[in-house]
Design a protein around this motif. Structure first.
Motif, short mmCIF file in Angstrom:
data_model
loop_
_atom_site.label_atom_id
_atom_site.label_comp_id
_atom_site.label_asym_id
_atom_site.label_seq_id
_atom_site.Cartn_x
_atom_site.Cartn_y
_atom_site.Cartn_z
N GLU A 13 40.43 28.41 38.85
CA GLU A 13 40.83 28.31 37.44
C GLU A 13 42.33 28.58 37.29
OE1 GLU A 13 36.91 29.73 34.96
OE2 GLU A 13 37.96 31.24 36.17
N VAL A 14 42.84 29.56 38.02
CA VAL A 14 44.26 29.90 37.95
C VAL A 14 45.11 28.72 38.45
CG1 VAL A 14 46.06 31.44 38.83
CG2 VAL A 14 43.88 32.38 38.08
N ALA A 15 44.61 28.00 39.46
CA ALA A 15 45.33 26.86 40.02
C ALA A 15 45.55 25.76 38.98
CB ALA A 15 44.59 26.31 41.23
N GLU A 16 44.72 25.74 37.95
CA GLU A 16 44.84 24.72 36.89
C GLU A 16 45.89 25.11 35.85
OE1 GLU A 16 40.89 24.26 35.33
OE2 GLU A 16 40.10 23.65 37.28
N GLY A 17 46.42 26.32 35.94
CA GLY A 17 47.44 26.79 35.01
C GLY A 17 47.14 28.20 34.56
N LYS A 18 48.21 28.91 34.18
CA LYS A 18 48.04 30.29 33.72
C LYS A 18 49.12 30.64 32.72
CE LYS A 18 50.60 32.48 37.48
NZ LYS A 18 51.27 33.74 37.19
N ILE A 19 48.86 31.69 31.96
CA ILE A 19 49.85 32.22 31.03
C ILE A 19 50.96 32.85 31.89
CG2 ILE A 19 50.26 33.92 29.21
CD1 ILE A 19 47.28 33.50 28.39
N PRO A 20 52.23 32.58 31.57
CA PRO A 20 53.33 33.13 32.38
C PRO A 20 53.31 34.66 32.48
CG PRO A 20 54.15 31.46 30.88
CD PRO A 20 52.73 31.73 30.48
N ASN A 21 53.83 35.14 33.60
CA ASN A 21 54.02 36.58 33.85
C ASN A 21 52.71 37.37 33.86
OD1 ASN A 21 56.90 36.27 33.86
ND2 ASN A 21 56.77 36.10 31.64
N THR A 22 51.68 36.80 34.49
CA THR A 22 50.40 37.50 34.55
C THR A 22 50.14 38.08 35.94
OG1 THR A 22 49.19 35.51 35.19
CG2 THR A 22 49.37 35.94 32.86
N ILE A 23 49.30 39.10 35.95
CA ILE A 23 48.73 39.62 37.18
C ILE A 23 47.34 38.99 37.27
CG2 ILE A 23 47.80 41.68 38.31
CD1 ILE A 23 49.90 43.32 36.81
N HIS A 24 46.97 38.51 38.45
CA HIS A 24 45.66 37.89 38.62
C HIS A 24 44.76 38.77 39.47
CE1 HIS A 24 42.99 34.98 40.94
NE2 HIS A 24 42.49 35.05 39.73
N ILE A 25 43.61 39.17 38.89
CA ILE A 25 42.57 39.88 39.63
C ILE A 25 41.24 39.26 39.20
CG2 ILE A 25 41.49 42.08 40.19
CD1 ILE A 25 44.03 43.49 39.16
N ASP A 26 40.58 38.58 40.12
CA ASP A 26 39.33 37.87 39.83
C ASP A 26 38.20 38.86 39.59
OD1 ASP A 26 37.03 36.30 39.81
OD2 ASP A 26 37.54 35.20 41.63
N ILE A 27 37.61 38.83 38.39
CA ILE A 27 36.52 39.76 38.06
C ILE A 27 35.29 39.51 38.92
CG2 ILE A 27 35.54 38.39 36.19
CD1 ILE A 27 35.10 41.14 34.72
N TYR A 28 35.13 38.28 39.44
CA TYR A 28 33.98 37.97 40.28
C TYR A 28 34.05 38.62 41.66
CZ TYR A 28 32.18 34.53 36.94
OH TYR A 28 31.67 33.91 35.84
N LYS A 29 35.14 39.31 41.95
CA LYS A 29 35.26 40.01 43.24
C LYS A 29 34.46 41.32 43.24
CE LYS A 29 39.17 37.82 45.21
NZ LYS A 29 38.58 36.56 45.45
N GLY A 30 33.78 41.63 42.14
CA GLY A 30 32.91 42.80 42.07
C GLY A 30 33.64 44.10 42.32
N GLN A 31 33.23 44.81 43.36
CA GLN A 31 33.85 46.09 43.68
C GLN A 31 35.33 45.91 43.99
OE1 GLN A 31 32.18 49.05 43.31
NE2 GLN A 31 34.13 50.07 43.65
N GLY A 32 35.69 44.77 44.57
CA GLY A 32 37.09 44.47 44.86
C GLY A 32 37.92 44.44 43.58
N PHE A 33 37.32 43.94 42.50
CA PHE A 33 37.99 43.94 41.20
C PHE A 33 38.27 45.39 40.77
CE2 PHE A 33 37.63 44.33 36.55
CZ PHE A 33 38.70 43.53 36.16
N ILE A 34 37.27 46.24 40.90
CA ILE A 34 37.43 47.64 40.50
C ILE A 34 38.50 48.32 41.34
CG2 ILE A 34 36.26 49.89 40.45
CD1 ILE A 34 33.71 48.28 39.58
N TYR A 35 38.47 48.09 42.65
CA TYR A 35 39.50 48.69 43.52
C TYR A 35 40.90 48.24 43.09
CZ TYR A 35 35.82 50.08 46.83
OH TYR A 35 34.72 50.63 47.42
#
Length: 102
Positions: free
Chosen positions: A29-51
């Motif tokens: 989804e991010v590859a299709e475009g994003k709001i400028p100056n964002t940090i990207h952390i995929d919520i689907y990463k589960g525990q990885g998202f929390i870490y």
């Protein structure tokens, strides 16, 4: 957590010197475009998202978005449970975003 329409999200963000924009979408989804100056952390990463989120500065104000607003609301709720006081969900998400895109 506060749900904000895009106009409110943007106007509040523009006045906020302590703001961080967080994109919780997938890499595809991010590859299709994003709001400028964002940090990207995929919520689907589960525990990885929390870490990853726990590495962030809890004193900042987080403006969170996903594709349509559902996952970002979930991310805000998780962040609030982890001790983040100021999280703002973009209602309608990137699908309804009419601002700048990179």
């Amino acid at each position: 957590m506060a749900d904000l329409l895009q106009s409110d999200w943007v106007s509040q963000l523009e006045k906020d010197d302590n703001a961080v924009i967080l994109d919780v979408r997938t890499d595809g989804e991010v590859a299709e475009g994003k709001i400028p100056n964002t940090i990207h952390i995929d919520i689907y990463k589960g525990q990885g998202f929390i870490y990853a989120v726990e590495e962030l500065d809890k004193t900042k104000n987080f403006y969170v978005y996903c594709r349509s607003g559902g996952r970002s609301a979930q991310a805000c709720a998780i962040m609030n449970q982890l001790g983040f006081e100021n999280t703002y969900n973009l209602v309608g998400g990137f699908n309804e975003w009419s601002g700048d895109v990179e």
